[in-house]
Design a protein around this motif. Structure first.
Motif, mmCIF file in Angstrom:
data_model
loop_
_atom_site.group_PDB
_atom_site.id
_atom_site.type_symbol
_atom_site.label_atom_id
_atom_site.label_comp_id
_atom_site.label_asym_id
_atom_site.label_seq_id
_atom_site.Cartn_x
_atom_site.Cartn_y
_atom_site.Cartn_z
ATOM 1 N N UNK A 3 0.873 -1.173 0.000
ATOM 2 C CA UNK A 3 0.000 0.000 0.000
ATOM 3 C C UNK A 3 0.906 1.218 0.000
ATOM 4 N N UNK A 4 0.625 2.171 -0.880
ATOM 5 C CA UNK A 4 1.422 3.394 -0.902
ATOM 6 C C UNK A 4 0.570 4.550 -1.392
ATOM 7 N N UNK A 5 1.004 5.769 -1.078
ATOM 8 C CA UNK A 5 0.262 6.975 -1.434
ATOM 9 C C UNK A 5 1.128 7.873 -2.308
ATOM 10 N N UNK A 6 0.446 8.709 -3.074
ATOM 11 C CA UNK A 6 1.132 9.681 -3.927
ATOM 12 C C UNK A 6 0.192 10.838 -4.206
ATOM 13 N N UNK A 7 0.728 12.029 -4.215
ATOM 14 C CA UNK A 7 -0.034 13.205 -4.633
ATOM 15 C C UNK A 7 0.490 13.598 -6.006
ATOM 16 N N UNK A 8 -0.437 13.691 -6.962
ATOM 17 C CA UNK A 8 -0.055 13.982 -8.345
ATOM 18 C C UNK A 8 -0.794 15.244 -8.776
ATOM 19 N N UNK A 9 -0.044 16.215 -9.280
ATOM 20 C CA UNK A 9 -0.638 17.466 -9.754
ATOM 21 C C UNK A 9 -1.404 17.250 -11.048
ATOM 22 N N UNK A 10 -2.346 18.122 -11.302
ATOM 23 C CA UNK A 10 -3.152 18.057 -12.518
ATOM 24 C C UNK A 10 -2.253 18.137 -13.749
ATOM 25 N N UNK A 11 -2.489 17.226 -14.703
ATOM 26 C CA UNK A 11 -1.711 17.207 -15.931
ATOM 27 C C UNK A 11 -0.371 16.503 -15.808
ATOM 28 N N UNK A 12 -0.066 15.965 -14.643
ATOM 29 C CA UNK A 12 1.230 15.320 -14.411
ATOM 30 C C UNK A 12 1.088 13.798 -14.380
ATOM 31 N N UNK A 13 2.206 13.134 -14.599
ATOM 32 C CA UNK A 13 2.309 11.679 -14.460
ATOM 33 C C UNK A 13 3.447 11.384 -13.506
ATOM 34 N N UNK A 14 3.286 10.301 -12.765
ATOM 35 C CA UNK A 14 4.370 9.859 -11.903
ATOM 36 C C UNK A 14 4.448 8.342 -11.977
ATOM 37 N N UNK A 15 5.622 7.813 -11.712
ATOM 38 C CA UNK A 15 5.829 6.374 -11.798
ATOM 39 C C UNK A 15 6.597 5.920 -10.561
ATOM 40 N N UNK A 16 6.185 4.779 -10.010
ATOM 41 C CA UNK A 16 6.811 4.223 -8.819
ATOM 42 C C UNK A 16 7.350 2.846 -9.138
ATOM 43 N N UNK A 17 8.539 2.567 -8.666
ATOM 44 C CA UNK A 17 9.095 1.218 -8.778
ATOM 45 C C UNK A 17 8.742 0.502 -7.492
ATOM 46 N N UNK A 18 8.045 -0.610 -7.623
ATOM 47 C CA UNK A 18 7.612 -1.376 -6.451
ATOM 48 C C UNK A 18 8.102 -2.811 -6.568
ATOM 49 N N UNK A 19 8.584 -3.343 -5.470
ATOM 50 C CA UNK A 19 8.930 -4.761 -5.391
ATOM 51 C C UNK A 19 7.727 -5.499 -4.831
ATOM 52 N N UNK A 20 7.131 -6.335 -5.646
ATOM 53 C CA UNK A 20 5.973 -7.120 -5.225
ATOM 54 C C UNK A 20 6.496 -8.435 -4.684
ATOM 55 N N UNK A 21 6.112 -8.751 -3.441
ATOM 56 C CA UNK A 21 6.571 -9.968 -2.783
ATOM 57 C C UNK A 21 5.347 -10.754 -2.318
ATOM 58 N N UNK A 22 5.224 -11.966 -2.816
ATOM 59 C CA UNK A 22 4.118 -12.842 -2.401
ATOM 60 C C UNK A 22 4.549 -13.587 -1.148
ATOM 61 N N UNK A 23 4.340 -12.953 0.009
ATOM 62 C CA UNK A 23 4.752 -13.566 1.270
ATOM 63 C C UNK A 23 3.563 -13.782 2.199
#
Length: 186
Positions: free
Chosen positions: A125-145
């Protein structure tokens, strides 16, 4: 210079019904053309509000080029081994938005004509605030634990504006993307 007053009298007679049929049709077509030009000019000049939306997408790294692509997603998540995914959010709303992404692993079963979630585990679970007209990208490590294993499991990324509800699901998410994966027993 000369004013074409005889034409004005032709238009006046067409409007009062004293002109020939040909003159009346000519005046009517001329008025329609002028009105059409005005309508098109107004439509072009008035700014459009456009559709507001948020985009949510997943990318993975191409093993050969290292470029991010919308393919080569992991199909197997060995328990405890991280798999890197890139989560993208594009804000096309009218203002800045605080988003929350919930990542779940879900087992589904078909009941009648419906697929329902019978088991689920929150992986991230993670949060992000993105301004209007903007894009953002997050690198996430998904772990099936989570202990949830099997084939045809749905790895789902649920996007919410603000705080998600206590029971996040595809049906109450603002946007969702998912992958089908297998998690072998550890």
């Amino acid at each position: 210079f000369r004013l074409p007053l005889e034409r004005l009298s032709t238009y006046r007679s067409a409007l009062t019904g004293e002109a020939s049929r040909e003159t009346t049709v000519t005046v009517a077509v001329t008025l329609l053309v002028v009105l059409s030009v005005l309508a098109v000019s107004t439509a072009v000049a008035v700014p459009k509000n456009g559709e507001e939306y948020t985009e949510l997408y997943l990318l993975s790294e191409d093993p050969e080029s290292g470029e991010l692509t919308a393919e080569n997603y992991p199909t197997t998540l060995p328990p405890g081994e991280p798999r890197e995914l890139h989560v993208g959010i594009g804000n096309r709303e009218s203002g800045s938005v605080a988003y929350t992404v919930v990542v779940e692993l879900q087992r589904l079963e078909t009941v009648g004509e419906e697929r329902i979630v019978v088991e689920e585990a929150e992986l991230d679970r993670f949060t992000a605030t993105v301004d209007s007209g903007e894009r953002t990208r997050f690198t996430r490590d998904v772990v099936a634990d989570s202990g949830l294993t099997g084939t045809d499991l749905r790895l789902v990324f649920l996007l919410y504006e603000g705080t998600p509800p206590s029971d996040p699901s595809v049906s109450n998410a603002y946007r969702e993307v998912h992958l089908w994966v297998s998690v072998p027993p550890g």
